[in-house]
Design a protein around this motif. Sequence first.
Motif, short mmCIF file in Angstrom:
data_model
loop_
_atom_site.label_atom_id
_atom_site.label_comp_id
_atom_site.label_asym_id
_atom_site.label_seq_id
_atom_site.Cartn_x
_atom_site.Cartn_y
_atom_site.Cartn_z
N SER A 1 0.84 -1.21 0.00
CA SER A 1 0.00 0.00 0.00
C SER A 1 0.87 1.25 0.00
CB SER A 1 -0.88 0.02 1.24
OG SER A 1 -0.07 0.33 2.35
N GLU A 2 0.25 2.35 -0.30
CA GLU A 2 1.00 3.61 -0.33
C GLU A 2 1.59 3.94 1.03
OE1 GLU A 2 -0.71 7.35 -1.95
OE2 GLU A 2 -1.48 5.94 -3.47
N ALA A 3 0.75 3.70 2.06
CA ALA A 3 1.19 4.02 3.42
C ALA A 3 2.45 3.25 3.78
CB ALA A 3 0.09 3.73 4.41
N SER A 4 2.50 1.96 3.45
CA SER A 4 3.67 1.19 3.85
C SER A 4 4.90 1.55 3.01
CB SER A 4 3.38 -0.31 3.81
OG SER A 4 3.20 -0.73 2.48
N ASP A 5 4.67 1.94 1.74
CA ASP A 5 5.80 2.42 0.94
C ASP A 5 6.43 3.63 1.61
OD1 ASP A 5 5.51 0.54 -0.93
OD2 ASP A 5 4.50 1.81 -2.41
N ASP A 6 5.53 4.42 2.16
CA ASP A 6 5.95 5.64 2.78
C ASP A 6 6.81 5.38 4.01
OD1 ASP A 6 5.47 8.35 2.16
OD2 ASP A 6 4.58 8.54 4.16
N GLN A 7 6.47 4.30 4.72
CA GLN A 7 7.19 3.94 5.93
C GLN A 7 8.55 3.30 5.61
OE1 GLN A 7 5.74 4.42 9.20
NE2 GLN A 7 4.59 5.71 7.78
N LYS A 8 8.59 2.69 4.45
CA LYS A 8 9.76 1.91 4.09
C LYS A 8 10.97 2.82 3.89
CE LYS A 8 10.18 -2.35 1.46
NZ LYS A 8 9.88 -2.98 0.18
N PHE A 9 12.04 2.43 4.55
CA PHE A 9 13.24 3.23 4.46
C PHE A 9 13.98 2.93 3.17
CE2 PHE A 9 17.81 3.48 4.90
CZ PHE A 9 17.98 4.76 5.35
N SER A 10 14.60 3.92 2.60
CA SER A 10 15.53 3.64 1.52
C SER A 10 16.81 4.44 1.76
CB SER A 10 14.89 3.98 0.19
OG SER A 10 15.89 4.34 -0.72
N LEU A 11 17.92 3.81 1.48
CA LEU A 11 19.23 4.41 1.76
C LEU A 11 19.37 5.80 1.15
CD1 LEU A 11 22.07 4.04 2.97
CD2 LEU A 11 22.74 2.91 0.84
N SER A 12 18.73 6.00 0.00
CA SER A 12 18.86 7.29 -0.66
C SER A 12 18.26 8.43 0.16
CB SER A 12 18.21 7.24 -2.04
OG SER A 12 16.89 6.83 -1.90
N GLU A 13 17.33 8.08 1.06
CA GLU A 13 16.76 9.12 1.93
C GLU A 13 17.80 9.75 2.84
OE1 GLU A 13 12.98 8.42 4.01
OE2 GLU A 13 12.90 6.58 2.82
N VAL A 14 18.86 9.01 3.09
CA VAL A 14 19.94 9.54 3.91
C VAL A 14 21.03 10.13 3.02
CG1 VAL A 14 21.79 8.96 5.53
CG2 VAL A 14 19.53 7.94 5.80
N LEU A 15 21.37 9.37 1.98
CA LEU A 15 22.53 9.77 1.18
C LEU A 15 22.25 11.00 0.32
CD1 LEU A 15 24.11 6.33 0.26
CD2 LEU A 15 24.41 7.75 2.30
N ASP A 16 21.06 11.07 -0.25
CA ASP A 16 20.75 12.22 -1.12
C ASP A 16 20.87 13.55 -0.37
OD1 ASP A 16 20.45 10.48 -3.16
OD2 ASP A 16 18.27 10.60 -3.29
N PRO A 17 20.23 13.68 0.80
CA PRO A 17 20.38 14.95 1.52
C PRO A 17 21.84 15.29 1.83
CG PRO A 17 18.63 13.66 2.51
CD PRO A 17 19.27 12.79 1.48
N PHE A 18 22.62 14.30 2.22
CA PHE A 18 24.02 14.62 2.51
C PHE A 18 24.79 15.03 1.26
CE2 PHE A 18 23.28 12.39 6.63
CZ PHE A 18 23.69 13.43 7.44
N LYS A 19 24.34 14.50 0.11
CA LYS A 19 24.96 14.93 -1.15
C LYS A 19 24.64 16.39 -1.45
CE LYS A 19 24.89 10.54 -3.60
NZ LYS A 19 24.16 9.80 -4.65
#
Length: 215
Positions: A1-19
């Motif tokens: 579901s959309e909600a669980s996709d939203d909860q799911k972590f992805s490494l890029s959520e950390v790496l992109d901001p630091f980039k």
Amino acid sequence: SEASDDQKFSLSEVLDPFKLCLSENKEVYLEHYVAGWRGLVKFLNSLGSVFGFISKDAANKVHILVNYLNGENASQYVTVQSMVKYELENELVDLTKRGSHPESGCRTLLRLHRALRWLELFLERLRTGSEDSKTSAMCAESYNESLAQHHPWVVRKAAGMAFCVLPGRPAFLEVMNVGPPEQVVAMLGEALPLISEVYQITEDLYAQRNLLDLP
Ligand code: 1Q0
């Protein structure tokens, strides 16, 4: 579901901001720094409730900084450099002992900054480790070389217990939702120099201004 996709972590959520953290003249954007930390908190939460006491503290610090980013003096909080300048010039930092500014941006960011060094050391071990290397040991070694020096015994003890329940390297890489281990390793290899540069620039700034021991 959309909600669980939203909860799911992805490494890029950390790496992109630091980039995105560094400006052209090598200043650190607070907005992206904080976004990277939001990603880390989310990741930590996905590892289970044993890490709750760690993620709560990190989330609380993120929250303090977000309030500055959205506050009435937001224009002073665009970069770590402008924050430090503004808070020091306006005497908004407790420099030697806790006083009327227990939640200054400077001291709050310093806590995350110290933890970023832990992250750098840990991710480097994770990247170069073998399939059967113990994440708990990698985590503990990185911690002892960095953050532990700033923590009292009780916190070190509790952290040590939390490390013990970390999943093995293969499972750990899988939670990052990037794909096969080789791909995670490649992504870490790309991102680590950037995290390391953000760390070093902040470290130099804090050293220059004598802020590395803020209470
Ligand atoms: C994967 C396991 C994570 C282990 C994290 C190691 C750090 C342990 C630190 C435990 C201390 C937390 C309790 C609170 C301490 C505070 O007293 C202290 C000082 O603040 P203050 O206000 O009392 O002066 N706070 C801190 O030192 C801040 C600690 C923040 C720790 C945040 C750790 C973030 C970790 C995220 C998981 C990353 C997993 C790596 C893979 C992610 C993908 C890139």
